[in-house]
Write a protein that holds these residues in place. Structure first.
Motif, PDB file in Angstrom:
ATOM      1  N   THR A 174       0.849  -1.186   0.000  1.00  0.00           N
ATOM      2  CA  THR A 174       0.000   0.000   0.000  1.00  0.00           C
ATOM      3  C   THR A 174       0.882   1.232   0.000  1.00  0.00           C
ATOM      4  O   THR A 174       1.763   1.384   0.855  1.00  0.00           O
ATOM      5  N   LEU A 175       0.670   2.093  -0.986  1.00  0.00           N
ATOM      6  CA  LEU A 175       1.477   3.310  -1.122  1.00  0.00           C
ATOM      7  C   LEU A 175       0.823   4.449  -0.353  1.00  0.00           C
ATOM      8  O   LEU A 175      -0.213   4.297   0.283  1.00  0.00           O
ATOM      9  N   ALA A 224      -0.247   4.993  -6.404  1.00  0.00           N
ATOM     10  CA  ALA A 224      -0.446   3.638  -6.906  1.00  0.00           C
ATOM     11  C   ALA A 224      -0.731   3.645  -8.402  1.00  0.00           C
ATOM     12  O   ALA A 224      -0.198   2.828  -9.159  1.00  0.00           O
ATOM     13  N   LYS A 225      -1.578   4.583  -8.831  1.00  0.00           N
ATOM     14  CA  LYS A 225      -1.897   4.699 -10.245  1.00  0.00           C
ATOM     15  C   LYS A 225      -0.649   5.033 -11.057  1.00  0.00           C
ATOM     16  O   LYS A 225      -0.421   4.469 -12.136  1.00  0.00           O
ATOM     17  N   SER A 262     -10.016  -2.064  -7.869  1.00  0.00           N
ATOM     18  CA  SER A 262     -10.744  -1.815  -9.113  1.00  0.00           C
ATOM     19  C   SER A 262     -10.864  -3.053  -9.992  1.00  0.00           C
ATOM     20  O   SER A 262     -11.496  -2.994 -11.047  1.00  0.00           O
ATOM     21  N   THR A 263     -10.280  -4.180  -9.558  1.00  0.00           N
ATOM     22  CA  THR A 263     -10.327  -5.393 -10.388  1.00  0.00           C
ATOM     23  C   THR A 263     -10.783  -6.606  -9.569  1.00  0.00           C
ATOM     24  O   THR A 263     -11.969  -6.861  -9.447  1.00  0.00           O
ATOM     25  N   THR A 264      -9.862  -7.348  -8.985  1.00  0.00           N
ATOM     26  CA  THR A 264     -10.178  -8.635  -8.363  1.00  0.00           C
ATOM     27  C   THR A 264     -11.124  -8.537  -7.179  1.00  0.00           C
ATOM     28  O   THR A 264     -11.869  -9.478  -6.886  1.00  0.00           O
ATOM     29  N   HIS A 265     -11.103  -7.414  -6.455  1.00  0.00           N
ATOM     30  CA  HIS A 265     -11.940  -7.263  -5.266  1.00  0.00           C
ATOM     31  C   HIS A 265     -12.917  -6.081  -5.394  1.00  0.00           C
ATOM     32  O   HIS A 265     -13.371  -5.547  -4.393  1.00  0.00           O
ATOM     33  N   ARG A 266     -13.252  -5.708  -6.635  1.00  0.00           N
ATOM     34  CA  ARG A 266     -14.130  -4.558  -6.834  1.00  0.00           C
ATOM     35  C   ARG A 266     -15.564  -4.860  -6.421  1.00  0.00           C
ATOM     36  O   ARG A 266     -16.349  -3.944  -6.148  1.00  0.00           O
ATOM     37  N   THR A 283      -7.002  -0.684   0.043  1.00  0.00           N
ATOM     38  CA  THR A 283      -7.469   0.671  -0.206  1.00  0.00           C
ATOM     39  C   THR A 283      -7.229   0.994  -1.677  1.00  0.00           C
ATOM     40  O   THR A 283      -6.692   0.175  -2.436  1.00  0.00           O
ATOM     41  N   ASP A 284      -7.593   2.199  -2.089  1.00  0.00           N
ATOM     42  CA  ASP A 284      -7.328   2.602  -3.474  1.00  0.00           C
ATOM     43  C   ASP A 284      -5.841   2.802  -3.728  1.00  0.00           C
ATOM     44  O   ASP A 284      -5.424   2.941  -4.884  1.00  0.00           O
TER      45      ASP A 284
END
Length: 424
Positions: A347-348, A354-355, A382-386, A399-400
């Motif tokens: 986590t950044l 992160a983006k 935004s993908t596997t756990h969206r 988190t994001d």
């Protein structure tokens, strides 16, 4: 080919389940790319369909190439039988439906792959097969058990956090309540963790990950430990009671050591239909041959990358349990002394960071598979756990600003250099 259990894992990874093809002398297991198999006579075909004798009838239910893979994974996991299926997701589905009917319940870990969580929620809404979600700890799982509970299912190493679960403790709970204990061991593979040795009755794999190792095919596996006492247990009619359309065949009576695998084959492959293709089985068999070698490199690289990230100024936290600072470090080392896998989260400081890192990596490929020889990176929120809400994602520590890393077998120094430039 049956491999002696005393032979080393590396030997069984190469030889288990297969032998030279005697009609042709082919050393590698051939791809039996056929949908049907010729019967000797009417009685032969009838006996195979009625489960009175072993053999092949139609590749949806069984195939010689697929059967070799099933024998190999059973050998590596220390189980009695395997069932190969179209995907890891379908392995979850079939394992649950083989045990639970409408109105039944099972206890499922709240800390599993997002797709598995989505499946469990959908089964509740569509079929009234209810999951009591619990933290993957013995106490939480014990508290969630009711008279309607039919099974317990967890991941051995959690996707995407990399956490190691106390399988011994949960197995004790399962045995106290006489419940089958299912463990998804995809992130560990049998090279690092063999759940049957810790009390699991069933092991599940997404073979698309470490087992195949190269990202070329989708597949799933179910391994029956042969340890659960199914005979006479009316809670599990597909395993313990007659199948009327198979001349009252009872899996637990005819095949007591692999009754669950038999029920999964009848329900999952013959009826639901998500069989594995012969070519896919061939690719996974070939991948498994190098599994022990690859896993050593995966784990060594992951430890080096995690150590680097844990001291980087742009990093808020690293979830890798191999770090001495991780709260479950000692538990993780006890269960996985040969390595802790190569999947973990970082986590950044911000979602924007992160983006930016995702856009700047070069060696890391931005995609949602894991367990490949090449290093991969993904954004779980935004993908596997969206499909999870914000509170559910927070329970994972997602988190994001969180990225999931799957560390490959490249040179560790090159991976560190790529992440260093991406983080800025």
């Amino acid at each position: 080919m049956t491999m002696a259990s005393s032979q080393a894992l590396a030997t069984r990874a190469v030889h288990g389940g297969a032998e030279p093809h005697r009609p042709t002398g082919a050393r590698t297991m051939p791809i039996f790319q056929t949908n049907g198999f010729v019967f000797d006579d009417q009685e032969h075909g009838a006996d195979i369909f009625a489960m009175r004798r072993p053999g092949f009838s139609y590749s949806r239910g069984s195939n010689p190439t697929v059967a070799a893979l099933e024998r190999r994974i059973a050998s590596l996991e220390g189980g009695s039988a395997g069932v190969a299926i179209a995907s890891g997701q379908s392995a979850w589905l079939v394992a649950i439906l083989a045990l639970c009917a409408t109105g039944d319940e099972y206890v499922g870990s709240s800390q599993v792959f997002g797709g598995s969580l989505g499946l469990m929620k959908r089964l509740d809404k569509r079929l009234n097969v209810k999951c009591a979600f619990a933290e993957p700890s013995p106490a939480s799982i014990a508290a969630a058990i009711t008279p309607r509970t039919r099974a317990i299912i967890v991941e051995g190493i959690v996707n995407p956090t990399g956490e190691i679960v106390d399988l011994d403790g949960i197995a004790k709970v399962a045995k106290e309540h006489k419940l089958p204990f299912i463990v998804d061991s995809t992130l560990a593979s049998p090279a690092l963790l063999r759940p049957i040795e810790h009390g699991a009755d069933v092991v599940i794999h997404s073979a698309s990950k470490f087992l195949i190792g190269n990202g070329t095919a989708i597949g799933g596996l179910i391994v029956d430990a042969g340890t659960f006492k199914w005979q006479g247990d009316k809670r599990f009619p597909l395993v313990s009671e007659p199948w009327e359309d198979y001349e009252d065949f009872v899996p637990a009576e005819r095949h007591p050591q692999h009754a669950f695998a038999t029920a999964c084959r009848l329900l999952g492959l013959r009826e639901l239909g998500p069989g594995m293709q012969a070519t896919t089985a061939f690719l996974i068999l070939t991948g498994i041959e190098t599994l022990p070698l690859r896993m050593r490199r995966h784990c060594a690289n992951a430890e080096a990358v995690a150590q680097f990230l844990s001291t980087h100024a742009a990093v808020e936290s690293v979830s890798y349990p191999g770090l001495p600072s991780h709260p479950n470090h000692n538990l993780a080392r006890r269960y996985c002394p040969d390595g802790l896998g190569s999947i973990f989260m970082v986590t950044l400081r911000s979602a924007e960071a992160a983006k930016g890192a995702l856009s700047r990596v070069n060696l890391f490929s931005h995609l949602v598979n894991l367990g490949e020889t090449r290093s991969l990176i993904a954004h779980p929120a935004s993908t596997t756990h969206r499909s999870l809400n914000a509170r559910e994602r927070a329970s994972f520590g997602i988190t994001d600003a969180t990225l999931r890393l799957s560390i490959g077998i490249e040179d560790a120094a090159d991976l560190v250099e790529d992440l260093a430039q991406a983080l800025g």
